[in-house]
Scaffold this active site. Structure first.
Site, PDB file in Angstrom:
ATOM      1  N   HIS A  37       0.817  -1.188   0.000  1.00 47.21           N
ATOM      2  CA  HIS A  37       0.000   0.000   0.000  1.00 47.21           C
ATOM      3  C   HIS A  37       0.863   1.255   0.000  1.00 47.21           C
ATOM      4  CE1 HIS A  37      -4.196   1.386   1.374  1.00 47.21           C
ATOM      5  NE2 HIS A  37      -3.651   2.251   0.565  1.00 47.21           N
TER       6      HIS A  37
ATOM      7  N   ARG B 238     -16.424   2.847 -23.252  1.00 46.04           N
ATOM      8  CA  ARG B 238     -17.094   1.573 -23.010  1.00 46.04           C
ATOM      9  C   ARG B 238     -18.407   1.862 -22.275  1.00 46.04           C
ATOM     10  NH1 ARG B 238     -11.524   0.553 -21.481  1.00 46.04           N
ATOM     11  NH2 ARG B 238     -10.597  -0.856 -23.005  1.00 46.04           N
TER      12      ARG B 238
ATOM     13  N   ARG C  57     -19.049   3.041 -27.628  1.00 45.93           N
ATOM     14  CA  ARG C  57     -19.268   1.679 -28.133  1.00 45.93           C
ATOM     15  C   ARG C  57     -20.516   1.113 -27.480  1.00 45.93           C
ATOM     16  NH1 ARG C  57     -14.701  -2.497 -26.667  1.00 45.93           N
ATOM     17  NH2 ARG C  57     -15.780  -2.377 -24.676  1.00 45.93           N
TER      18      ARG C  57
ATOM     19  N   GLU D 200     -12.549  -6.378 -35.056  1.00 46.53           N
ATOM     20  CA  GLU D 200     -11.889  -7.290 -34.102  1.00 46.53           C
ATOM     21  C   GLU D 200     -12.086  -8.744 -34.497  1.00 46.53           C
ATOM     22  OE1 GLU D 200     -13.393  -6.355 -30.214  1.00 46.53           O
ATOM     23  OE2 GLU D 200     -15.417  -5.991 -30.925  1.00 46.53           O
TER      24      GLU D 200
ATOM     25  N   ASN E 143      -6.856  -5.807 -29.165  1.00 52.38           N
ATOM     26  CA  ASN E 143      -6.822  -6.871 -28.141  1.00 52.38           C
ATOM     27  C   ASN E 143      -7.487  -8.135 -28.660  1.00 52.38           C
ATOM     28  OD1 ASN E 143      -5.906  -4.745 -26.624  1.00 52.38           O
ATOM     29  ND2 ASN E 143      -7.447  -4.908 -25.018  1.00 52.38           N
ATOM     30  N   ASP E 144      -8.754  -8.000 -29.040  1.00 46.73           N
ATOM     31  CA  ASP E 144      -9.484  -9.176 -29.481  1.00 46.73           C
ATOM     32  C   ASP E 144      -9.040  -9.648 -30.853  1.00 46.73           C
ATOM     33  OD1 ASP E 144     -12.612  -8.460 -27.744  1.00 46.73           O
ATOM     34  OD2 ASP E 144     -10.889  -9.699 -27.213  1.00 46.73           O
TER      35      ASP E 144
ATOM     36  N   ARG F 256      -5.100 -13.689 -23.929  1.00 48.36           N
ATOM     37  CA  ARG F 256      -4.202 -12.717 -23.328  1.00 48.36           C
ATOM     38  C   ARG F 256      -3.809 -13.093 -21.901  1.00 48.36           C
ATOM     39  NH1 ARG F 256      -7.144  -7.333 -22.894  1.00 48.36           N
ATOM     40  NH2 ARG F 256      -8.645  -8.686 -23.878  1.00 48.36           N
TER      41      ARG F 256
ATOM     42  N   CYS G 231      -8.041   1.098 -31.093  1.00 45.48           N
ATOM     43  CA  CYS G 231      -8.349   1.401 -29.688  1.00 45.48           C
ATOM     44  C   CYS G 231      -7.965   0.281 -28.732  1.00 45.48           C
ATOM     45  CB  CYS G 231      -9.824   1.750 -29.518  1.00 45.48           C
ATOM     46  SG  CYS G 231     -10.927   0.400 -29.942  1.00 45.48           S
TER      47      CYS G 231
END
Lengths: 528, 103
Positions: free
Chosen positions: A182, A287, A321, A418, A440-441, A451, A488
């Site tokens: 922390h 998102r 999106r 994607e 990513n996808d 991933r 993106c």
């Protein structure tokens, strides 16, 4: 014997600090027994109160994570069940300091033995409270570090960090500690240089020290040469950070002067409160899953969230999106349970299968469109029919709003690239107003590697030639047919991937807010 | 005139009864005069719902069915308020908990 001592450890928070060593562990006064159980109890009570007051003072000056932690510690300290054990021990004849330490030891052991990592981490908070009261009992709290000092010890309690004035510089050097603690998090958020795991080679240290928290080292009893070299590295580091921070407020361009637009990805409307719109070219991806957590959100809730971001963007483009939900992140009443959610009813497929829910989102978007520069894109598009159907729904709802006399506007409607079918045959989707590559996808599907699976994560690389070829083909198609193309995914903010993406022809990247400065700096270093 | 009240509620919050939810839970419980207790099973053991030390020690994860009981004048309102807090996931989702600092 008096030569320089160089120790190395792990950087926990970047930066450089040059200053006198201040020992955290040494010098604790010993406790003076008070002679009677009543007096011991009174002393403990007063110490607990003093510690609580200090926590309250710190809390008043804190926000966010620090404030939450302090509130937790205050609540624990104020809880009678904690101190009752100590007071019972005092009645049985123990001194206040031992009674308190033993009572806390029991609790701490309980937390350290927990299965849940989160609970184990709370042991640090209990150790912190234990120390605060012990310090109050022995009046040790009068020791404050001089400004610009490098705090040296085995570990450092979060409240100690919060109570230290860092405005004149300084740093932290620990023989133990952890970059995941922390305190390390607090140090990073305040920009205080910190190195951990230096080992126990250094004892009785004092005097000037040079803390290099970029590489993870400290030099005690430095020579003139050490100091010179240190100051050069420190200045260079400061320069790099300043340039990145200045650079962030300017438009990005490559080494050879090609403009690249850098936008941000936002996960929910509260993200924008911490981003300066001047530091980016707009929102490349907003998102909407946050809205669909526990309950399906009504039109008004959605409309307000979209409107907030559009107004914040002040005319810069905001691409929202539509809901990208699937069985892996269940939304009651919406998603379905599937054996293979990543290849199932998700994204636009799910929305089209539940038009009554989709229409609420569509109406909210159409109504929000009048408040800024809105673009809308559909996730998981795999065949042209999906786009056609979605567009038809938008047209229907626009008509309904017009009939009802409600202000609205039709935003440009684009698609995520994607699913490989789109990347391979983009010409089938030339009706779309724009393409946004979801790297990513796309990478995941093209390489057939997840991933988050460490066994195959190395395969999941956007720089794999097959993935880059698809990206370049989509960028080229866009150029030839006047379809704007952006990216993106996480790769957009990855300095290692950026040169490849720019050379593949991309000129619009949307990145996480924390990566804006780095991304722009990386772009500046590329000759595209 | 001492009333009693009891209820059960499932913890749906993703991380269960961690520090922040526990602080909110016990803070709310302390606003009532009634004696409030909680347990992870119908037959106890019952612990003081106003004690953060005790509540944290229960380490109740998501999915736990929390049993609540209270005695005192405002027993009913106490139990009702606590049940609603748990049902709202301790108000965490609506506070923009996505305030995560990305590395």
């Amino acid at each position: 014997m008096s030569g320089p001592l160089r120790l190395s450890g792990t950087p926990a928070s970047g930066g450089y600090a040059e200053g006198p060593i201040f020992c955290l562990d040494g010098g604790a006064a010993s406790y003076v027994p008070k002679g009677s159980a009543a007096a011991e109890a009174q002393t403990l009570k007063a110490a607990i109160e003093a510690a609580s007051e200090q926590l309250a003072v710190l809390a008043a000056a804190s926000t966010g994570e620090a404030a939450d932690m302090l509130e937790f510690q205050s609540a624990m300290l104020a809880d009678d069940s904690l101190s009752r054990l100590a007071f019972d021990a005092i009645n049985a004849g123990r001194t206040a300091d031992k009674a308190w330490a033993d009572a806390l030891a029991g609790e701490i052991a309980g937390y350290e033995a927990a299965d849940d990592e989160y609970f184990r981490a709370r042991a640090a908070d209990l150790k912190d409270i234990r120390q605060q009261v012990l310090d109050a009992l022995t009046s040790t709290r009068d020791r404050t570090a001089p400004p610009g000092a490098i705090l040296f010890g085995e570990d450092i309690a979060p409240t100690r960090f919060l109570a230290t004035d860092w405005s004149a510089g300084g740093g932290i050097a620990l023989s133990k500690g952890s970059p995941a603690s922390h305190v390390a998090m607090l140090a990073r958020s305040r920009g205080v240089p910190m190195v951990v795991g230096l080992g126990s080679a250094a004892k009785d240290v004092a005097g000037l020290a040079l803390l290099d928290a970029e590489h993870g080292g400290i030099v005690l009893r430095p020579t003139e040469r050490d100091i010179e070299g240190f100051r050069k590295s420190s200045a260079a580091y400061g320069e790099r950070r300043r340039r990145a921070e200045d650079g962030v407020m300017r438009s990005a361009a490559t080494e050879n002067g090609i403009s690249v637009r850098v936008l941000v990805n936002v996960a929910d409307p509260w993200d924008v409160d911490r981003i300066d719109i001047a530091s980016c070219d707009g929102v490349g991806l907003m998102r909407t899953e946050f809205l669909f957590g526990k309950d399906l959100p009504d039109e008004e809730t959605q409309y307000r969230a979209y409107r907030k971001v559009l107004e914040w963007a002040d005319g810069k483009p905001v691409t929202i999106r539509t809901i990208d939900a699937g069985g892996d992140k269940p939304v009651p009443g919406f998603t379905v349970e599937e054996g293979n959610p990543f290849l199932g009813l998700r994204g636009i497929r799910l929305s089209l299968s539940r038009p009554e829910i989709f229409r609420l989102q569509i109406r909210a978007l159409l109504r929000a469109a009048v408040h800024g520069n809105l673009k809308v894109m559909f996730p998981m598009i795999s065949v042209p029919e999906e786009y056609t159907r979605a567009v038809a729904l938008f047209a229907e709802e626009a008509k309904n709003l017009a009939v009802a006399g409600e202000p609205h506007a039709m935003p440009p409607l684009g698609i995520m690239v994607e699913v490989p079918s789109v990347a391979i045959a983009p010409e089938l989707f030339s009706n779309a107003a724009f393409f946004s590559i979801g790297s990513n996808d796309l990478t995941q599907y093209v390489m057939a590697a997840a991933r988050d699976n460490t066994a195959v994560a190395a395969l999941n690389s956007v720089t794999n030639p097959a993935v880059l070829r698809l990206i370049a083909a989509v960028a080229e198609f866009g150029r030839q047919h006047d379809v704007p193309v952006s990216l993106c995914g996480d790769a957009g903010g990855d300095p290692a991937a950026i040169p490849h993406l720019l050379r593949a022809g991309l000129r619009d990247l949307s990145v996480a807010p924390a990566q804006l400065a780095l991304a722009k700096a990386a772009i500046a270093g590329v000759t595209a | 005139m001492s009333a009693t009240a009891a209820a059960q509620v499932e913890i749906t919050h993703a991380v269960g009864l961690h520090a922040r939810p526990s602080v909110k839970f016990t803070k709310l419980a302390k606003t009532f005069d009634a004696n409030v207790e909680m347990a992870l099973a119908g037959d106890g053991p019952w612990i003081d719902a106003k004690s953060i030390v005790k509540v944290m020690a229960a380490k109740a994860p998501k999915g736990t069915v929390l049993h609540l009981r209270a005695t005192g004048d405002d027993a009913e309102s106490a139990v009702k308020a606590l049940v609603e807090l748990v049902e709202r996931d301790f108000d965490e989702a609506t506070e923009g908990e996505a305030h995560v600092r990305t590395a």
